[in-house]
Design a protein around this motif. Structure first.
Motif, PDB file in Angstrom:
ATOM      1  N   MET A   1       0.868  -1.068   0.082  1.00  0.00           N
ATOM      2  CA  MET A   1       0.167   0.019  -0.091  1.00  0.00           C
ATOM      3  C   MET A   1       1.005   1.375  -0.073  1.00  0.00           C
ATOM      4  O   MET A   1       2.024   1.480   0.911  1.00  0.00           O
ATOM      5  CB  MET A   1      -0.937   0.091   1.162  1.00  0.00           C
ATOM      6  N   ALA A   2       0.728   2.331  -0.937  1.00  0.00           N
ATOM      7  CA  ALA A   2       1.393   3.341  -1.076  1.00  0.00           C
ATOM      8  C   ALA A   2       1.104   4.298  -0.002  1.00  0.00           C
ATOM      9  O   ALA A   2       0.078   4.249   0.591  1.00  0.00           O
ATOM     10  CB  ALA A   2       1.093   4.165  -2.337  1.00  0.00           C
ATOM     11  N   ASP A   3       2.135   4.928   0.690  1.00  0.00           N
ATOM     12  CA  ASP A   3       1.820   6.049   1.749  1.00  0.00           C
ATOM     13  C   ASP A   3       1.985   7.402   1.290  1.00  0.00           C
ATOM     14  O   ASP A   3       1.927   8.182   2.034  1.00  0.00           O
ATOM     15  CB  ASP A   3       3.133   5.407   2.609  1.00  0.00           C
ATOM     16  N   TYR A   4       1.825   7.551   0.117  1.00  0.00           N
ATOM     17  CA  TYR A   4       1.851   8.928  -0.698  1.00  0.00           C
ATOM     18  C   TYR A   4       0.956   9.030  -1.635  1.00  0.00           C
ATOM     19  O   TYR A   4       0.818   7.868  -2.302  1.00  0.00           O
ATOM     20  CB  TYR A   4       3.254   9.310  -1.247  1.00  0.00           C
ATOM     21  N   VAL A   5       0.311  10.100  -1.883  1.00  0.00           N
ATOM     22  CA  VAL A   5      -0.412  10.198  -3.155  1.00  0.00           C
ATOM     23  C   VAL A   5       0.103  11.621  -3.942  1.00  0.00           C
ATOM     24  O   VAL A   5       0.725  12.362  -3.558  1.00  0.00           O
ATOM     25  CB  VAL A   5      -1.893  10.576  -2.833  1.00  0.00           C
ATOM     26  N   TYR A   6       0.120  11.321  -5.397  1.00  0.00           N
ATOM     27  CA  TYR A   6       0.938  12.176  -6.153  1.00  0.00           C
ATOM     28  C   TYR A   6      -0.158  12.969  -6.797  1.00  0.00           C
ATOM     29  O   TYR A   6      -1.159  12.811  -7.195  1.00  0.00           O
ATOM     30  CB  TYR A   6       1.577  11.562  -7.085  1.00  0.00           C
ATOM     31  N   LEU A   7       0.288  14.571  -6.604  1.00  0.00           N
ATOM     32  CA  LEU A   7      -0.692  15.539  -7.301  1.00  0.00           C
ATOM     33  C   LEU A   7      -0.193  15.502  -8.765  1.00  0.00           C
ATOM     34  O   LEU A   7       0.920  15.500  -9.098  1.00  0.00           O
ATOM     35  CB  LEU A   7      -0.299  16.744  -6.641  1.00  0.00           C
ATOM     36  N   LYS A   8      -1.353  15.587  -9.427  1.00  0.00           N
ATOM     37  CA  LYS A   8      -1.219  15.977 -10.892  1.00  0.00           C
ATOM     38  C   LYS A   8      -0.773  17.341 -11.307  1.00  0.00           C
ATOM     39  O   LYS A   8      -1.819  18.289 -11.333  1.00  0.00           O
ATOM     40  CB  LYS A   8      -2.613  15.462 -11.837  1.00  0.00           C
ATOM     41  N   SER A  19       1.990  12.993   1.804  1.00  0.00           N
ATOM     42  CA  SER A  19       1.986  11.871   2.993  1.00  0.00           C
ATOM     43  C   SER A  19       0.347  11.299   3.497  1.00  0.00           C
ATOM     44  O   SER A  19      -0.201  12.599   3.442  1.00  0.00           O
ATOM     45  CB  SER A  19       3.042  11.887   3.878  1.00  0.00           C
ATOM     46  N   ARG A  20       0.309  10.253   3.856  1.00  0.00           N
ATOM     47  CA  ARG A  20      -0.636  10.138   4.482  1.00  0.00           C
ATOM     48  C   ARG A  20      -0.919  10.695   5.867  1.00  0.00           C
ATOM     49  O   ARG A  20      -1.845  11.168   6.229  1.00  0.00           O
ATOM     50  CB  ARG A  20      -0.793   8.259   4.721  1.00  0.00           C
ATOM     51  N   ARG A  21      -0.066  10.975   6.592  1.00  0.00           N
ATOM     52  CA  ARG A  21       0.240  11.682   7.956  1.00  0.00           C
ATOM     53  C   ARG A  21      -0.369  13.087   7.506  1.00  0.00           C
ATOM     54  O   ARG A  21      -1.063  13.531   8.488  1.00  0.00           O
ATOM     55  CB  ARG A  21       1.508  11.464   8.514  1.00  0.00           C
ATOM     56  N   ILE A  22       0.031  13.678   6.488  1.00  0.00           N
ATOM     57  CA  ILE A  22      -0.291  14.961   6.396  1.00  0.00           C
ATOM     58  C   ILE A  22      -1.961  15.091   6.071  1.00  0.00           C
ATOM     59  O   ILE A  22      -2.701  15.808   6.708  1.00  0.00           O
ATOM     60  CB  ILE A  22      -0.070  15.548   4.903  1.00  0.00           C
ATOM     61  N   PHE A  23      -2.623  14.179   5.527  1.00  0.00           N
ATOM     62  CA  PHE A  23      -4.091  13.838   5.463  1.00  0.00           C
ATOM     63  C   PHE A  23      -4.611  13.709   6.717  1.00  0.00           C
ATOM     64  O   PHE A  23      -5.495  14.285   7.096  1.00  0.00           O
ATOM     65  CB  PHE A  23      -4.469  12.939   4.383  1.00  0.00           C
ATOM     66  N   VAL A  24      -4.151  13.060   7.656  1.00  0.00           N
ATOM     67  CA  VAL A  24      -4.700  12.888   9.061  1.00  0.00           C
ATOM     68  C   VAL A  24      -4.371  14.105   9.932  1.00  0.00           C
ATOM     69  O   VAL A  24      -5.295  14.512  10.526  1.00  0.00           O
ATOM     70  CB  VAL A  24      -3.640  11.679   9.774  1.00  0.00           C
ATOM     71  N   ASP A  25      -3.334  14.666   9.709  1.00  0.00           N
ATOM     72  CA  ASP A  25      -3.142  16.134  10.395  1.00  0.00           C
ATOM     73  C   ASP A  25      -4.253  17.047   9.998  1.00  0.00           C
ATOM     74  O   ASP A  25      -4.785  17.827  10.858  1.00  0.00           O
ATOM     75  CB  ASP A  25      -1.705  16.402  10.338  1.00  0.00           C
ATOM     76  N   ILE A  26      -4.492  17.190   8.645  1.00  0.00           N
ATOM     77  CA  ILE A  26      -5.467  18.279   8.304  1.00  0.00           C
ATOM     78  C   ILE A  26      -6.788  17.802   8.632  1.00  0.00           C
ATOM     79  O   ILE A  26      -7.564  18.566   9.196  1.00  0.00           O
ATOM     80  CB  ILE A  26      -5.528  18.186   6.652  1.00  0.00           C
ATOM     81  N   ALA A  27      -6.981  16.568   8.781  1.00  0.00           N
ATOM     82  CA  ALA A  27      -8.422  16.154   8.900  1.00  0.00           C
ATOM     83  C   ALA A  27      -8.802  16.212  10.513  1.00  0.00           C
ATOM     84  O   ALA A  27      -9.948  16.827  10.805  1.00  0.00           O
ATOM     85  CB  ALA A  27      -8.876  14.539   8.561  1.00  0.00           C
ATOM     86  N   THR A  28      -7.756  16.068  11.430  1.00  0.00           N
ATOM     87  CA  THR A  28      -7.650  16.181  12.698  1.00  0.00           C
ATOM     88  C   THR A  28      -7.894  17.595  13.099  1.00  0.00           C
ATOM     89  O   THR A  28      -8.881  18.033  13.978  1.00  0.00           O
ATOM     90  CB  THR A  28      -6.410  15.608  13.532  1.00  0.00           C
ATOM     91  N   GLU A  29      -6.940  18.476  12.609  1.00  0.00           N
ATOM     92  CA  GLU A  29      -7.207  19.926  12.899  1.00  0.00           C
ATOM     93  C   GLU A  29      -8.560  20.533  12.543  1.00  0.00           C
ATOM     94  O   GLU A  29      -9.032  21.361  13.239  1.00  0.00           O
ATOM     95  CB  GLU A  29      -6.002  20.801  12.119  1.00  0.00           C
ATOM     96  N   ALA A  30      -9.175  19.928  11.402  1.00  0.00           N
ATOM     97  CA  ALA A  30     -10.230  20.495  10.944  1.00  0.00           C
ATOM     98  C   ALA A  30     -11.522  20.100  11.545  1.00  0.00           C
ATOM     99  O   ALA A  30     -12.551  20.781  12.018  1.00  0.00           O
ATOM    100  CB  ALA A  30     -10.592  20.300   9.252  1.00  0.00           C
ATOM    101  N   THR A  31     -11.415  18.793  12.071  1.00  0.00           N
ATOM    102  CA  THR A  31     -12.346  18.153  12.989  1.00  0.00           C
ATOM    103  C   THR A  31     -12.579  19.024  14.264  1.00  0.00           C
ATOM    104  O   THR A  31     -13.502  19.255  14.868  1.00  0.00           O
ATOM    105  CB  THR A  31     -12.207  16.758  13.320  1.00  0.00           C
ATOM    106  N   ASN A  32     -11.392  19.308  14.915  1.00  0.00           N
ATOM    107  CA  ASN A  32     -11.325  20.101  16.324  1.00  0.00           C
ATOM    108  C   ASN A  32     -11.741  21.374  16.145  1.00  0.00           C
ATOM    109  O   ASN A  32     -11.733  22.062  17.046  1.00  0.00           O
ATOM    110  CB  ASN A  32      -9.716  19.635  16.688  1.00  0.00           C
ATOM    111  N   VAL A  56      -8.699   8.640  13.166  1.00  0.00           N
ATOM    112  CA  VAL A  56      -8.815   9.228  11.723  1.00  0.00           C
ATOM    113  C   VAL A  56      -7.838   8.021  10.912  1.00  0.00           C
ATOM    114  O   VAL A  56      -6.765   8.080  10.918  1.00  0.00           O
ATOM    115  CB  VAL A  56      -8.008  10.519  11.563  1.00  0.00           C
ATOM    116  N   THR A  57      -8.292   7.607   9.783  1.00  0.00           N
ATOM    117  CA  THR A  57      -7.726   6.633   9.068  1.00  0.00           C
ATOM    118  C   THR A  57      -7.782   7.138   7.761  1.00  0.00           C
ATOM    119  O   THR A  57      -9.030   7.750   7.068  1.00  0.00           O
ATOM    120  CB  THR A  57      -8.210   5.286   9.019  1.00  0.00           C
ATOM    121  N   VAL A  58      -6.920   7.053   6.918  1.00  0.00           N
ATOM    122  CA  VAL A  58      -6.645   7.501   5.336  1.00  0.00           C
ATOM    123  C   VAL A  58      -6.407   6.356   4.467  1.00  0.00           C
ATOM    124  O   VAL A  58      -5.626   5.772   4.840  1.00  0.00           O
ATOM    125  CB  VAL A  58      -5.673   8.604   5.191  1.00  0.00           C
TER     126      VAL A  58
END
Length: 114
Positions: A1-8, A19-32, A56-58
Motif C-alpha cells: 500500500m502506498a504511503d503517498y498520493v501524487y498531485l497531478k 503523505s498519508r500523515r498530512i491528510f490525518v493531520d489536516i482532518a484532525t485539525e479541521a475536526t477539532n 482518523v484513517t486515510v
C-alpha cells in the motif's frame, strides 16, 4: 500500500507527493475546529490497544481517490447531523486548500458522546 498520493501537476518540473500523515493531520485539525465535536480518543490502560486505535484513517484507492474516516466524540445534546455535516465541510475546505486536484471522500462515525 502506498504511503503517498501524487498531485497531478501541470508543470514538467517534477512531481509532488503528499503523505498519508498530512491528510490525518489536516482532518484532525479541521475536526477539532468544529464546535461541539472532537476527534475520539481511547481511554484504556492497555498500551497495545492505544497503539492500534487510530481515530482518523486515510485510505488511498487505485483510482486516485482518497478516503478519510473520522471517529468523533460529540458533546451531549449536540445535533449529530449538523455537527457531522459541519465537519465534512470543514475537512473538505481544508483539503481543497492544500490539495486542490485530489478527489476525496470524508466519512464520519460518532464513536462516543461526552
Amino acid at each position: 500500500m502506498a504511503d503517498y498520493v501524487y498531485l497531478k501537476n501541470m508543470s514538467q518540473v517534477g512531481d509532488i507527493a503528499i503523505s498519508r500523515r498530512i491528510f490525518v493531520d489536516i482532518a484532525t485539525e479541521a475536526t477539532n475546529r468544529v464546535i461541539g465535536a472532537s476527534v475520539a480518543e481511547t481511554k484504556t490502560k492497555n498500551k497495545l490497544l492505544v497503539m492500534l486505535y487510530h481515530p482518523v484513517t486515510v485510505t488511498f484507492h487505485q483510482n486516485g481517490k482518497v478516503e478519510i474516516k473520522i471517529a468523533i466524540t460529540l458533546k451531549k445534546g449536540a445535533d449529530a447531523n449538523k455537527i457531522c455535516l459541519a465537519i465534512q465541510q470543514e475537512v473538505a475546505e481544508s483539503l481543497l486548500a492544500y490539495t486542490e486536484s485530489i478527489a476525496f471522500d470524508v466519512k464520519i462515525k460518532v464513536a462516543s458522546i461526552a
